[in-house]
Motif scaffolding. Structure first.
Motif, PDB file in Angstrom:
ATOM      1  N   PHE A   1      -3.550   4.196  -0.990  1.00 21.84           N
ATOM      2  CA  PHE A   1      -3.971   3.549  -2.233  1.00 21.84           C
ATOM      3  C   PHE A   1      -3.088   2.344  -2.517  1.00 21.84           C
ATOM      4  O   PHE A   1      -1.963   2.255  -2.031  1.00 21.84           O
ATOM      5  N   LEU A   2      -3.631   1.414  -3.276  1.00 17.71           N
ATOM      6  CA  LEU A   2      -2.886   0.224  -3.640  1.00 17.71           C
ATOM      7  C   LEU A   2      -1.930   0.502  -4.791  1.00 17.71           C
ATOM      8  O   LEU A   2      -2.298   1.197  -5.741  1.00 17.71           O
ATOM      9  N   ASP A   3      -0.770  -0.034  -4.689  1.00 17.26           N
ATOM     10  CA  ASP A   3       0.228   0.021  -5.756  1.00 17.26           C
ATOM     11  C   ASP A   3      -0.193  -0.986  -6.826  1.00 17.26           C
ATOM     12  O   ASP A   3      -0.922  -1.928  -6.547  1.00 17.26           O
ATOM     13  N   ALA A   4       0.275  -0.809  -8.049  1.00 13.84           N
ATOM     14  CA  ALA A   4      -0.038  -1.755  -9.123  1.00 13.84           C
ATOM     15  C   ALA A   4       0.396  -3.170  -8.760  1.00 13.84           C
ATOM     16  O   ALA A   4      -0.181  -4.151  -9.234  1.00 13.84           O
ATOM     17  N   LYS A   5       1.407  -3.296  -7.917  1.00 14.15           N
ATOM     18  CA  LYS A   5       1.911  -4.602  -7.494  1.00 14.15           C
ATOM     19  C   LYS A   5       1.020  -5.272  -6.450  1.00 14.15           C
ATOM     20  O   LYS A   5       1.118  -6.465  -6.223  1.00 14.15           O
TER      21      LYS A   5
ATOM     22  N   MET B   1       0.841  -1.171   0.000  1.00 18.73           N
ATOM     23  CA  MET B   1       0.000   0.000   0.000  1.00 18.73           C
ATOM     24  C   MET B   1       0.888   1.236   0.000  1.00 18.73           C
ATOM     25  O   MET B   1       1.858   1.307   0.737  1.00 18.73           O
ATOM     26  N   LYS B   2       0.542   2.194  -0.813  1.00 16.99           N
ATOM     27  CA  LYS B   2       1.252   3.472  -0.885  1.00 16.99           C
ATOM     28  C   LYS B   2       0.404   4.536  -0.189  1.00 16.99           C
ATOM     29  O   LYS B   2      -0.772   4.316   0.103  1.00 16.99           O
ATOM     30  N   ASN B   3       1.005   5.701   0.051  1.00 22.61           N
ATOM     31  CA  ASN B   3       0.245   6.770   0.692  1.00 22.61           C
ATOM     32  C   ASN B   3       0.807   8.144   0.326  1.00 22.61           C
ATOM     33  O   ASN B   3       1.909   8.258  -0.204  1.00 22.61           O
ATOM     34  N   ASN B   4       0.012   9.144   0.626  1.00 26.95           N
ATOM     35  CA  ASN B   4       0.374  10.547   0.393  1.00 26.95           C
ATOM     36  C   ASN B   4       0.580  11.304   1.698  1.00 26.95           C
ATOM     37  O   ASN B   4       0.384  12.518   1.754  1.00 26.95           O
ATOM     38  N   ILE B   5       0.969  10.611   2.744  1.00 31.59           N
ATOM     39  CA  ILE B   5       1.099  11.260   4.049  1.00 31.59           C
ATOM     40  C   ILE B   5       2.123  12.394   4.004  1.00 31.59           C
ATOM     41  O   ILE B   5       1.862  13.485   4.510  1.00 31.59           O
ATOM     42  N   LYS B   6       3.263  12.156   3.389  1.00 31.59           N
ATOM     43  CA  LYS B   6       4.309  13.187   3.344  1.00 31.59           C
ATOM     44  C   LYS B   6       3.809  14.439   2.621  1.00 31.59           C
ATOM     45  O   LYS B   6       4.049  15.568   3.076  1.00 31.59           O
ATOM     46  N   VAL B   7       3.096  14.259   1.532  1.00 29.10           N
ATOM     47  CA  VAL B   7       2.536  15.391   0.778  1.00 29.10           C
ATOM     48  C   VAL B   7       1.527  16.145   1.636  1.00 29.10           C
ATOM     49  O   VAL B   7       1.563  17.379   1.716  1.00 29.10           O
TER      50      VAL B   7
END
Length: 66
Positions: free
Chosen positions: A61-65, A1-7
Protein backbone atom coordinates in the motif's frame (compact mmCIF):
# COMPACT_ATOMS: atom_id res chain seq x y z
CA UNK A 1 5.38 1.97 -0.72
CA UNK A 2 4.76 0.14 2.54
CA UNK A 3 3.90 -3.52 3.01
CA UNK A 4 2.67 -6.16 5.45
CA UNK A 5 5.11 -8.88 4.43
CA UNK A 6 6.55 -9.31 7.94
CA UNK A 7 3.05 -9.67 9.43
CA UNK A 8 2.01 -12.15 6.76
CA UNK A 9 5.20 -14.17 7.26
CA UNK A 10 4.46 -14.37 11.00
CA UNK A 11 0.88 -15.53 10.34
CA UNK A 12 2.15 -18.26 8.02
CA UNK A 13 5.20 -19.12 10.18
CA UNK A 14 7.62 -18.38 7.33
CA UNK A 15 11.16 -17.18 7.84
CA UNK A 16 12.56 -14.65 5.40
CA UNK A 17 14.61 -17.49 3.92
CA UNK A 18 11.56 -19.72 3.44
CA UNK A 19 9.52 -17.02 1.71
CA UNK A 20 12.52 -16.15 -0.46
CA UNK A 21 12.90 -19.79 -1.48
CA UNK A 22 9.20 -20.08 -2.37
CA UNK A 23 9.17 -17.01 -4.62
CA UNK A 24 12.67 -17.39 -6.02
CA UNK A 25 14.55 -14.42 -4.58
CA UNK A 26 17.24 -13.98 -1.94
CA UNK A 27 16.57 -13.56 1.76
CA UNK A 28 18.17 -10.14 1.46
CA UNK A 29 15.48 -9.12 -1.04
CA UNK A 30 12.76 -10.06 1.45
CA UNK A 31 14.58 -8.13 4.17
CA UNK A 32 14.92 -5.06 1.94
CA UNK A 33 11.21 -5.15 1.10
CA UNK A 34 10.25 -5.44 4.76
CA UNK A 35 12.45 -2.43 5.55
CA UNK A 36 10.83 -0.49 2.68
CA UNK A 37 14.20 -0.17 0.94
CA UNK A 38 13.13 -2.12 -2.14
CA UNK A 39 9.92 -1.85 -4.16
CA UNK A 40 9.17 -5.18 -5.83
CA UNK A 41 8.27 -5.60 -9.47
CA UNK A 42 4.65 -6.30 -10.33
CA UNK A 43 5.50 -9.95 -10.96
CA UNK A 44 7.19 -10.30 -7.58
CA UNK A 45 4.30 -8.56 -5.80
CA UNK A 46 1.87 -10.95 -7.51
CA UNK A 47 3.95 -13.98 -6.45
CA UNK A 48 3.92 -12.78 -2.84
CA UNK A 49 0.16 -12.18 -2.90
CA UNK A 50 -0.36 -15.68 -4.30
CA UNK A 51 1.73 -17.25 -1.52
CA UNK A 52 -0.27 -15.42 1.16
CA UNK A 53 -3.59 -15.89 -0.70
CA UNK A 54 -4.42 -12.19 -0.44
CA UNK A 55 -4.93 -9.42 -2.99
CA UNK A 56 -1.82 -7.36 -3.74
CA UNK A 57 -3.40 -4.24 -2.23
CA UNK A 58 -3.79 -6.00 1.12
CA UNK A 59 -0.04 -6.64 1.26
CA UNK A 60 1.33 -3.53 -0.46
CA UNK A 61 0.00 0.00 0.00
CA UNK A 62 1.02 3.59 -0.53
CA UNK A 63 2.22 5.64 2.40
CA UNK A 64 0.62 9.06 2.94
CA UNK A 65 3.90 10.52 1.67
CA UNK A 66 3.73 8.57 -1.64
Amino acid sequence: MKNNIKVERAIHNFTQAKLAEIIGVSRQTINAMELNKYVPSTVLALKISKVFKKPVNEIFFLDAKD
